[in-house]
Scaffold this motif. Structure first.
Motif, PDB file in Angstrom:
ATOM      1  N   LEU A 197       2.478  -4.767   3.252  1.00  0.00           N
ATOM      2  CA  LEU A 197       1.451  -5.115   4.223  1.00  0.00           C
ATOM      3  C   LEU A 197       1.533  -6.575   4.635  1.00  0.00           C
ATOM      4  CD1 LEU A 197      -1.708  -3.215   2.921  1.00  0.00           C
ATOM      5  CD2 LEU A 197      -0.072  -2.502   4.663  1.00  0.00           C
TER       6      LEU A 197
ATOM      7  N   SER B  10       6.934  -4.354   7.842  1.00  0.00           N
ATOM      8  CA  SER B  10       5.603  -4.267   8.418  1.00  0.00           C
ATOM      9  C   SER B  10       5.608  -5.068   9.706  1.00  0.00           C
ATOM     10  CB  SER B  10       4.549  -4.822   7.454  1.00  0.00           C
ATOM     11  OG  SER B  10       3.281  -4.896   8.077  1.00  0.00           O
TER      12      SER B  10
ATOM     13  N   GLN C 137       0.858  -1.185   0.000  1.00  0.00           N
ATOM     14  CA  GLN C 137       0.000   0.000   0.000  1.00  0.00           C
ATOM     15  C   GLN C 137       0.890   1.230   0.000  1.00  0.00           C
ATOM     16  OE1 GLN C 137      -2.435   0.543   3.499  1.00  0.00           O
ATOM     17  NE2 GLN C 137      -3.922   1.774   2.402  1.00  0.00           N
TER      18      GLN C 137
ATOM     19  N   ASN D 292       4.390   0.416   9.664  1.00  0.00           N
ATOM     20  CA  ASN D 292       4.947   0.188   8.333  1.00  0.00           C
ATOM     21  C   ASN D 292       5.945   1.292   8.010  1.00  0.00           C
ATOM     22  OD1 ASN D 292       3.219  -2.092   7.205  1.00  0.00           O
ATOM     23  ND2 ASN D 292       1.649  -0.626   7.789  1.00  0.00           N
TER      24      ASN D 292
ATOM     25  N   ILE E 202      -7.557  -4.885   5.565  1.00  0.00           N
ATOM     26  CA  ILE E 202      -6.502  -3.961   5.159  1.00  0.00           C
ATOM     27  C   ILE E 202      -6.946  -2.530   5.481  1.00  0.00           C
ATOM     28  CG2 ILE E 202      -5.309  -2.987   3.159  1.00  0.00           C
ATOM     29  CD1 ILE E 202      -5.255  -5.747   1.961  1.00  0.00           C
TER      30      ILE E 202
END
Length: 361
Positions: free
Chosen positions: A79, A305, A74, A296, A95
């Protein structure tokens, strides 16, 4: 699976559909009654491409060759990653989304160095539909098992499943919705009907829904989001249910509050974080609480992450940490995942994978 999309809404003539699926297809979650379902059937909608109906239950899914690795990024932040299972599909659930445009990159890695990258963009707004606009989606599954089953794990609770949902924009800051469901829930075939509304107040948006079933069970929820800025968002929600059995639903209450933000620097990589508290009230009367902290960022050529989860249930407390790392050097991509039990200082799972691209094809 046969799938077609048209962002000009020219499918199915007067129905002006934007997406059609036939074969192994996914039906979106129906609030308060059913999670997203996959099986053999048909699905159609006139939702704008990239439209996000429920930002708190957002899922990215797709198809690919069995056994390939898949990563999801992302805005270039890693992720998660996983392996495409025997049904040829991948799915990343829960998410986090930010207000406005959300850019995702899905990268598939083959055993011989193949690399396939896909870009997807989703828009999360206030939950409002344009005034005078009607958005629908409808689906039917003849079975929740695959069209071409590759394993012998067919579901015992199989059967016809139908869903229908619609939203109408009453005004710029008011949207109403209704839905219907027929099919198996747990060990029971039932019908359910839902209705609700979304209301916008500048940076605050609220969503209220209620549901009734043919077995006299009911559930209600209220969710809200407050956008402090483009990156800083506060979300909260509460949900109550009554009349369900433990086979149909595990909880009578679910509550959460979540704060997410992205810190951007001129000379350093962005740092995105999410802090969330979830409380569940189970049908047997026992409560549980989860504190989740997600981070992140990039460190040099490494994308990281990290998710720390503390779970409290009764007198027990469990602390678990998950670290995902991805990097690339030359034609080789490497990624790893570590699952670590903080309480026992025990490394539960370590997964390290590398892929080397043998050509530019």
């Amino acid at each position: 699976t046969l799938r077609t999309e048209d962002d000009q809404a020219r499918l199915l003539g007067p129905l002006k559909a934007t997406r059609l699926e036939l074969g192994d297809t996914d039906l979106p979650a129906l609030p308060l009654i059913a999670a997203a379902r996959r099986g053999r059937g048909v699905y159609g909608t006139n939702e704008p491409i990239g439209f996000v109906r429920d930002g708190d239950n957002f899922t990215i899914s797709g198809t690919g060759p069995v056994g390939w690795d898949v990563e999801v990024y992302q805005d270039d932040s890693l992720l998660a990653f996983s392996t495409i299972e025997n049904d040829g599909r991948y799915q990343f659930a829960t998410i986090p989304l930010g207000q406005g445009l959300n850019n995702f990159r899905i990268v598939l890695y083959g055993p011989s160095g193949e690399i396939v990258a896909r870009e997807q963009t989703f828009f999360l707004g206030s939950g409002m539909v344009e005034p005078g606009t009607f958005i629908y989606d409808a689906g039917a599954l003849e079975s929740i098992n695959s069209l071409l089953p590759l394993t012998d794990t067919a579901s015992e609770n199989d059967g016809m499943l139908l869903t229908l949902r619609g939203q109408y924009g009453v005004s710029r800051n008011l949207t109403v919705n209704a839905g219907a469901y027929s099919g198996p829930i747990g060990d029971t075939d039932m019908q359910a009907w839902s209705t609700g509304l979304a209301r916008g107040f500048n940076r605050l948006s609220l969503q209220a829904d209620t549901l009734f079933t043919s077995t006299s069970a009911t559930s209600q929820r209220l969710n809200g989001q407050y956008y402090i800025s483009r990156d800083l968002q506060l979300a909260f929600g509460t949900e109550q249910a009554d009349g369900f059995t433990k086979e149909q639903r595990s909880t009578t209450g679910q509550h959460f509050i979540r704060l997410s933000d992205t810190l951007r620097f001129t000379a350093y990589p962005a740092l995105a974080y999410t802090f969330e508290i979830r409380r569940n009230e189970f049908i047997d009367g026992s409560p549980s609480r989860e504190d989740i902290f997600r981070l992140n960022t990039d460190i040099g050529a490494y994308r990281l992450s990290n998710i720390f989860t503390q779970t409290k249930q009764g007198d027990s407390t469990r602390n678990v940490n998950e670290l995902n790392v991805a990097t690339r050097f030359g034609r080789t991509s490497a990624r790893g995942a570590l699952f670590y039990n903080v309480d026992t200082s025990e490394l539960q799972t370590a997964d390290v994978r590398t892929t080397t691209q043998v050509s530019n094809r």
